[in-house]
Design a protein around this motif. Structure first.
Motif, short mmCIF file in Angstrom:
data_model
loop_
_atom_site.label_atom_id
_atom_site.label_comp_id
_atom_site.label_asym_id
_atom_site.label_seq_id
_atom_site.Cartn_x
_atom_site.Cartn_y
_atom_site.Cartn_z
N THR A 1 0.81 -1.22 0.00
CA THR A 1 0.00 0.00 0.00
C THR A 1 0.84 1.26 0.00
OG1 THR A 1 -0.18 -0.04 2.43
CG2 THR A 1 -1.93 -1.13 1.17
N LYS B 1 2.89 4.60 -9.68
CA LYS B 1 2.02 5.59 -10.31
C LYS B 1 1.76 5.17 -11.76
CE LYS B 1 2.37 8.11 -6.57
NZ LYS B 1 1.24 8.24 -5.63
N TYR C 1 -10.02 10.21 0.96
CA TYR C 1 -9.29 9.88 -0.27
C TYR C 1 -7.94 10.59 -0.33
CZ TYR C 1 -13.33 7.48 -2.25
OH TYR C 1 -14.35 6.59 -2.49
N GLN C 2 -7.86 11.79 0.22
CA GLN C 2 -6.59 12.52 0.23
C GLN C 2 -5.58 11.82 1.12
OE1 GLN C 2 -5.89 15.31 -1.77
NE2 GLN C 2 -3.84 14.68 -1.14
N SER D 1 -4.37 8.79 -0.69
CA SER D 1 -3.45 9.15 -1.77
C SER D 1 -2.07 9.53 -1.23
CB SER D 1 -4.04 10.30 -2.58
OG SER D 1 -3.13 10.76 -3.56
N ASP D 2 -2.03 10.25 -0.10
CA ASP D 2 -0.77 10.73 0.44
C ASP D 2 0.02 9.63 1.14
OD1 ASP D 2 -1.42 13.23 -0.46
OD2 ASP D 2 -2.10 13.99 1.48
N TYR E 1 -1.12 5.92 1.64
CA TYR E 1 -1.24 4.54 1.18
C TYR E 1 -1.75 4.52 -0.26
CZ TYR E 1 -1.01 3.75 6.21
OH TYR E 1 -0.63 3.75 7.52
N PRO E 2 -0.92 4.96 -1.22
CA PRO E 2 -1.39 5.05 -2.61
C PRO E 2 -1.76 3.71 -3.21
CG PRO E 2 0.98 5.37 -2.49
CD PRO E 2 0.49 5.39 -1.08
N SER F 1 -11.51 3.80 -11.17
CA SER F 1 -10.27 4.08 -10.44
C SER F 1 -9.06 3.50 -11.15
CB SER F 1 -10.36 3.51 -9.02
OG SER F 1 -10.34 2.10 -9.07
N THR F 2 -7.88 4.00 -10.78
CA THR F 2 -6.64 3.46 -11.33
C THR F 2 -6.49 1.98 -10.97
OG1 THR F 2 -5.57 5.63 -11.15
CG2 THR F 2 -4.12 3.72 -11.37
N HIS F 3 -6.92 1.62 -9.77
CA HIS F 3 -6.84 0.22 -9.34
C HIS F 3 -7.70 -0.67 -10.25
CE1 HIS F 3 -7.96 -3.35 -6.97
NE2 HIS F 3 -6.76 -3.23 -6.43
#
Length: 532
Positions: free
Chosen positions: A59, A64, A357-358, A361-362, A364-365, A443-445
């Motif tokens: 995580t 990216k 979500y922030q 993202s910061d 556990y991307p 989502s990217t996932h």
């Protein structure tokens, strides 16, 4: 280790109160992560501990974009599993690993030799820059120095913290930070003297570190997002050591008042629910909540109340409850407000979700959480077990009468507007729900999962190529094919090109995949797609 070269070793304690700091010390893709477990423990305990740490490493070190072919990451974390107490259980053990150092350590050693710090080995970026110009090289540029500092940061020789409030900070002595400061401050002996709310006073910290100004220590820990100002004067609050329980009946209201309230909320959980969420997630979220809602409300209520794995926020005319489930696998956000302020209540829920979500993202991307919507009628009646609606259940009801039925004996039907936006028709008229959501909101996932499943050639031809043809992109196949560039994903290129059209919805994508017979891919989208 002869021939290995220079390397640094970082040991992560298994005590929960330290978990909120660990994401600051995992940086470099070339690092070797050693997960240690005891063979004296039961098999179940071994699996639980190893899975937790592997999930944590994943995580905090997610790649990216762009997405590679078949979603295979270009840089994978190197992990060694090491079993201890092998001699006791008569089982063999063996491990090997190599850490390769980079360049730039000479700057670090020269800076230490110049003794640019005394008892507080922390510099602001400007102090660090001035020291290098004065004592080492007056011609070095800021860009070059930042590059060297980042290399030292990746090697564990220094630790850098970026902050929006203060100047960027550089810790010259990481051992002091981890052992002398964090290790001592968050130890059991220190916590026994702190209150249940996890607050430390200036005098308390000054007593532990008499040679250092407590203000400087708090500023450093605040830059690490470990603490924030407490409503109690002269105190700093550390959510990672909060062990108090919530106030009794904190969420209770009278029957009369409840009739004038509207409820809504979401439940967020990892797909599959294999492991609990990282222990450091909720303390970091509590820090952000305290910072965002520090001001007093009009009714002079305390704006934020924190307890172990929970928080209550008074925001304007609304109230919010954020909590972690008992098993640590789900995060719930519930908001209630007056019936004449439905739009404002919806805005507050969206604001809180943005904070969550922030933080993800910061910190556990690589952690992806699926969002389910909670039943507003059951929230209002304060039921013990609240029904949640997934994307699949919403999709099943969307073609009928746009109503949802909770899975309970009461069979109470709920409209989409009640479930999604507190009954605000104004908000609902502007929203897209279920299959009508544009594909760009995947989502990217989820896109990465689709690439993993559709990029490899399928024996029946049901891969990305046939999907592109079904989506009307036959003429674009040459530019979508990435066979000459294996680092790119043809599925992702297909979704991006097709997603440039306004009419490209998740529902259309699902229909095409069903026609191709790719139920496995449909199931992934159905479990992870956004609700509205």
């Amino acid at each position: 280790f002869p021939g290995v070269g220079e390397f640094s070793i970082w040991e992560f304690s298994g005590q929960i109160q330290y978990f909120a700091t660990y994401e600051h010390f995992i940086w470099d893709i070339s690092a070797i992560h050693i997960v240690v477990f005891s063979l004296k423990d039961t098999y179940e305990t071994q699996m639980e501990q190893v899975c937790y740490w592997l999930n944590f490493i994943h995580t905090v070190s997610a790649e990216k974009e762009p997405i590679g072919f078949a979603a295979v990451p270009v840089h994978k974390p190197t992990v060694l599993l090491v079993a201890t107490h092998a001699d006791i259980v008569n089982s063999p053990r063996a491990f090997s690993g190599e850490y390769v150092s980079g360049v730039g350590s000479v700057v670090f050693h020269e800076m230490k030799n110049k003794r640019m710090f005394s008892t507080f080995p922390v510099l602001t970026w400007q102090q660090f820059l001035d020291g290098v110009h004065r004592d080492l090289n007056p011609l070095v540029s800021q860009d070059h120095l930042r590059e060297i500092t980042q290399q030292l940061h990746c090697l564990g020789e220094v630790v850098c913290f970026e902050t929006d409030v203060l100047q960027d900070l550089i810790v010259i002595d990481p051992k002091w930070l981890c052992t002398s400061l964090i290790g001592q401050l968050l130890s059991h002996d220190s916590m026994d003297q702190s209150c249940l709310a996890g607050c430390f006073s200036f005098s308390h910290v000054q007593l532990y570190f008499p040679e250092t100004d407590a203000v400087d220590i708090f500023q450093l820990l605040e830059a690490m997002d470990m603490c924030t100002h407490s409503p109690r004067g002269g105190m700093y609050e550390f959510p990672c050591v909060i062990h108090g329980e919530p106030v009794h009946n904190l969420w209770e209201v009278g029957e009369g008042a409840r009739r004038n309230l509207v409820y809504g909320g979401v439940r967020m959980l990892a797909p599959g629910q294999v492991c609990p969420l990282p222990e450091g997630l909720f303390p970091r979220l509590q820090v952000c909540l305290r910072r965002c809602y520090q001001m007093e409300t009009e009714e002079q209520q305390e704006p934020v109340i924190l307890w172990y794995r929970g928080a209550k926020c008074n925001i304007g005319r609304a109230e919010a409850m954020i909590s972690l489930s008992d098993d640590g696998k789900a995060l719930e956000v519930v908001v209630r407000g007056l019936s004449d302020s439905r739009k404002e209540t919806f805005r507050i829920l969206e604001e809180l979700m943005g904070i969550v979500y922030q933080v993800l993202s910061d910190v556990y991307p690589g952690l992806f959480l699926v969002k389910h919507v909670l039943s507003p009628s059951q929230l209002k009646s304060h039921d013990a077990n609240i029904t949640s609606y997934s994307f699949a259940s919403i999709l099943a009801s969307q073609g009928e009468d746009n109503t949802l039925k909770p899975n309970d004996d009461r069979g109470v039907e709920e409209s989409f507007s009640d479930v999604f936006c507190f009954g605000s028709e104004e908000v609902f008229s502007r929203a897209s729900v279920g299959r009508d959501i544009h594909v760009s909101y995947l989502s990217t996932h989820t896109r990465r999962e689709l690439c993993r499943m559709l990029d490899p050639p399928d024996p029946m031809g049901r891969d990305w190529c046939l999907l592109a043809i079904s989506l009307g992109l036959m003429e674009s196949l040459p530019q979508l094919d990435t066979s000459s560039s294996p680092q790119g994903s043809p599925t992702d290129r297909t979704l991006q090109l097709w997603g440039s059209r306004e009419s490209s919805t998740i529902g259309t994508l699902l229909d095409c995949l069903k026609t191709l017979g790719r139920k496995d891919v449909v199931d992934v989208i159905m479990s992870e797609a956004p609700l509205f």
